[in-house]
Motif scaffolding. Structure first.
Motif, PDB file in Angstrom:
ATOM      1  N   THR A  50       0.859  -1.185   0.000  1.00 47.14           N
ATOM      2  CA  THR A  50       0.000   0.000   0.000  1.00 47.14           C
ATOM      3  C   THR A  50       0.895   1.235   0.000  1.00 47.14           C
ATOM      4  O   THR A  50       1.653   1.457   0.949  1.00 47.14           O
ATOM      5  N   ILE A  51       0.819   2.022  -1.054  1.00 53.24           N
ATOM      6  CA  ILE A  51       1.668   3.200  -1.211  1.00 53.24           C
ATOM      7  C   ILE A  51       0.805   4.446  -1.050  1.00 53.24           C
ATOM      8  O   ILE A  51      -0.266   4.550  -1.639  1.00 53.24           O
ATOM      9  N   THR A  52       1.285   5.381  -0.222  1.00 57.90           N
ATOM     10  CA  THR A  52       0.568   6.644  -0.019  1.00 57.90           C
ATOM     11  C   THR A  52       1.508   7.796  -0.328  1.00 57.90           C
ATOM     12  O   THR A  52       2.637   7.840   0.170  1.00 57.90           O
ATOM     13  N   THR A  53       1.039   8.715  -1.156  1.00 59.84           N
ATOM     14  CA  THR A  53       1.791   9.926  -1.457  1.00 59.84           C
ATOM     15  C   THR A  53       1.098  11.108  -0.771  1.00 59.84           C
ATOM     16  O   THR A  53       0.037  10.957  -0.168  1.00 59.84           O
ATOM     17  N   VAL A  54       1.686  12.286  -0.896  1.00 60.65           N
ATOM     18  CA  VAL A  54       1.101  13.466  -0.250  1.00 60.65           C
ATOM     19  C   VAL A  54      -0.294  13.748  -0.794  1.00 60.65           C
ATOM     20  O   VAL A  54      -1.161  14.252  -0.068  1.00 60.65           O
ATOM     21  N   GLU A  55      -0.560  13.377  -2.062  1.00 56.09           N
ATOM     22  CA  GLU A  55      -1.897  13.572  -2.632  1.00 56.09           C
ATOM     23  C   GLU A  55      -2.940  12.700  -1.940  1.00 56.09           C
ATOM     24  O   GLU A  55      -4.137  12.988  -2.007  1.00 56.09           O
ATOM     25  N   GLY A  56      -2.482  11.618  -1.301  1.00 59.58           N
ATOM     26  CA  GLY A  56      -3.406  10.702  -0.650  1.00 59.58           C
ATOM     27  C   GLY A  56      -3.680  11.014   0.805  1.00 59.58           C
ATOM     28  O   GLY A  56      -4.485  10.338   1.461  1.00 59.58           O
ATOM     29  N   LEU A  57      -3.021  12.047   1.347  1.00 56.76           N
ATOM     30  CA  LEU A  57      -3.229  12.397   2.767  1.00 56.76           C
ATOM     31  C   LEU A  57      -4.514  13.178   2.985  1.00 56.76           C
ATOM     32  O   LEU A  57      -5.275  12.913   3.908  1.00 56.76           O
ATOM     33  N   GLY A  58      -4.727  14.170   2.194  1.00 54.28           N
ATOM     34  CA  GLY A  58      -5.893  15.036   2.347  1.00 54.28           C
ATOM     35  C   GLY A  58      -6.258  15.646   1.019  1.00 54.28           C
ATOM     36  O   GLY A  58      -5.670  15.320  -0.008  1.00 54.28           O
ATOM     37  N   LYS A  59      -7.240  16.510   1.020  1.00 50.18           N
ATOM     38  CA  LYS A  59      -7.645  17.185  -0.210  1.00 50.18           C
ATOM     39  C   LYS A  59      -8.041  18.615   0.124  1.00 50.18           C
ATOM     40  O   LYS A  59      -8.276  18.943   1.292  1.00 50.18           O
ATOM     41  N   PRO A  72      -4.385  16.849   9.287  1.00 51.13           N
ATOM     42  CA  PRO A  72      -3.945  17.773  10.355  1.00 51.13           C
ATOM     43  C   PRO A  72      -2.507  18.260  10.201  1.00 51.13           C
ATOM     44  O   PRO A  72      -2.206  19.415  10.509  1.00 51.13           O
ATOM     45  N   MET A  73      -1.621  17.393   9.685  1.00 53.55           N
ATOM     46  CA  MET A  73      -0.230  17.816   9.512  1.00 53.55           C
ATOM     47  C   MET A  73      -0.120  18.830   8.374  1.00 53.55           C
ATOM     48  O   MET A  73       0.634  19.801   8.478  1.00 53.55           O
ATOM     49  N   GLN A  74      -0.868  18.640   7.302  1.00 53.47           N
ATOM     50  CA  GLN A  74      -0.873  19.620   6.215  1.00 53.47           C
ATOM     51  C   GLN A  74      -1.382  20.967   6.724  1.00 53.47           C
ATOM     52  O   GLN A  74      -0.809  22.014   6.415  1.00 53.47           O
ATOM     53  N   GLN A  75      -2.448  20.932   7.510  1.00 53.99           N
ATOM     54  CA  GLN A  75      -3.006  22.168   8.049  1.00 53.99           C
ATOM     55  C   GLN A  75      -2.021  22.850   8.990  1.00 53.99           C
ATOM     56  O   GLN A  75      -1.876  24.077   8.988  1.00 53.99           O
ATOM     57  N   ALA A  76      -1.314  22.060   9.777  1.00 49.88           N
ATOM     58  CA  ALA A  76      -0.331  22.624  10.706  1.00 49.88           C
ATOM     59  C   ALA A  76       0.808  23.302   9.950  1.00 49.88           C
ATOM     60  O   ALA A  76       1.301  24.359  10.370  1.00 49.88           O
ATOM     61  N   PHE A  77       1.234  22.730   8.837  1.00 47.88           N
ATOM     62  CA  PHE A  77       2.283  23.359   8.027  1.00 47.88           C
ATOM     63  C   PHE A  77       1.798  24.698   7.479  1.00 47.88           C
ATOM     64  O   PHE A  77       2.566  25.654   7.398  1.00 47.88           O
ATOM     65  N   VAL A  78       0.519  24.774   7.115  1.00 51.04           N
ATOM     66  CA  VAL A  78      -0.044  26.044   6.657  1.00 51.04           C
ATOM     67  C   VAL A  78      -0.087  27.037   7.815  1.00 51.04           C
ATOM     68  O   VAL A  78       0.322  28.196   7.689  1.00 51.04           O
ATOM     69  N   ASP A  79      -0.570  26.585   8.974  1.00 54.83           N
ATOM     70  CA  ASP A  79      -0.714  27.463  10.140  1.00 54.83           C
ATOM     71  C   ASP A  79       0.619  28.038  10.599  1.00 54.83           C
ATOM     72  O   ASP A  79       0.691  29.190  11.036  1.00 54.83           O
ATOM     73  N   HIS A  80       1.685  27.238  10.508  1.00 56.76           N
ATOM     74  CA  HIS A  80       2.995  27.652  11.022  1.00 56.76           C
ATOM     75  C   HIS A  80       3.931  28.134   9.922  1.00 56.76           C
ATOM     76  O   HIS A  80       5.104  28.394  10.199  1.00 56.76           O
ATOM     77  N   ASP A  81       3.414  28.251   8.700  1.00 58.16           N
ATOM     78  CA  ASP A  81       4.259  28.664   7.577  1.00 58.16           C
ATOM     79  C   ASP A  81       5.494  27.764   7.509  1.00 58.16           C
ATOM     80  O   ASP A  81       6.636  28.242   7.439  1.00 58.16           O
ATOM     81  N   GLY A  82       5.254  26.447   7.530  1.00 54.72           N
ATOM     82  CA  GLY A  82       6.348  25.478   7.582  1.00 54.72           C
ATOM     83  C   GLY A  82       6.975  25.205   6.234  1.00 54.72           C
ATOM     84  O   GLY A  82       7.352  24.070   5.945  1.00 54.72           O
ATOM     85  N   TYR A  83       7.047  26.192   5.392  1.00 57.55           N
ATOM     86  CA  TYR A  83       7.634  26.042   4.067  1.00 57.55           C
ATOM     87  C   TYR A  83       8.056  27.418   3.578  1.00 57.55           C
ATOM     88  O   TYR A  83       7.555  28.434   4.033  1.00 57.55           O
ATOM     89  N   GLN A  84       8.997  27.444   2.651  1.00 56.89           N
ATOM     90  CA  GLN A  84       9.325  28.694   1.967  1.00 56.89           C
ATOM     91  C   GLN A  84       9.212  28.456   0.469  1.00 56.89           C
ATOM     92  O   GLN A  84       8.185  28.755  -0.122  1.00 56.89           O
TER      93      GLN A  84
END
Length: 198
Positions: free
Chosen positions: A117-126, A132-144
């Motif tokens: 069973t393979i899961t990519t980032v597209e398979g986590l949420g939409k 929740p981890m995707q939302q947390a990265f948005v909330d904390h600006d966890g990317y540049q």
């Protein structure tokens, strides 16, 4: 063994290896060999059929057996959220989940994962229903620049089910295989802590 005997042994071994190599080259140049690629099978084919379950959907593929899981995801299935960074397993940008465990997809051959069973980032949420981890990265600006973000998120999600301690240093150690060249580590740490503690 004296130095002279050692050098004589090495010289003899090198000559033998060169002979074997030239014989192998001659065999590859014979019938069934391809002028611009590896030798093909006697039936003229060079691809194998495999079925991979990616994000809950089966994908029937015909691929070169040397194709990495990363290249299958990006070039054959069209899931480009998984990034090709170093292509040597050192940066973590290509991290995906295989049977719930994080894997550097650039170091793994796709044909090894039939039945997994393979899961990519597209398979986590939409959109509108983020993990929740995707939302947390948005909330904390966890990317540049965002290039490492999918690998960071996939690694962080897998880490939630691994036996790591609760301290910031434990989280840093758990995420040490994922490099952020922009240096957004403080924000990434904040995002992970939000999910772990929430």
């Amino acid at each position: 063994m004296s130095r002279r005997d050692f050098l004589r042994f090495v010289g003899t071994s090198g000559a033998a290896a060169a002979s074997v190599s030239s014989l192998a080259y001659a065999a590859d140049s014979g019938p069934g060999a391809s002028a611009d690629g590896p030798p093909t099978r006697p039936d003229g084919g060079s691809k194998v059929r495999t079925t991979l379950t990616i994000n809950g959907k089966p994908h029937r593929l015909e691929i070169d057996p040397r194709t990495t899981l990363l290249d299958v995801l990006r070039e054959h299935v069209g899931l480009t959220g998984t990034k090709k960074g170093c292509d040597h397993g050192q940066c973590g940008a290509c991290t995906v989940h295989v049977n719930g465990r994080r894997v550097n997809s650039c170091l793994s051959l796709a044909v090894m994962h039939e039945g997994d069973t393979i899961t990519t980032v597209e398979g986590l949420g939409k959109p509108g229903q983020l993990h929740p981890m995707q939302q947390a990265f948005v909330d904390h600006d966890g990317y540049q620049c965002g290039y490492c973000t999918s690998g960071q998120i996939m690694s962080a999600v897998a880490m939630l089910d691994e036996p790591w301690g609760r301290s910031d240093d434990d989280v840093r150690e758990a995420m040490s295989g994922n490099i952020c060249r922009c240096g957004a580590y403080k924000n990434i740490l904040g995002a992970i802590k939000q999910v772990r503690e929430g």
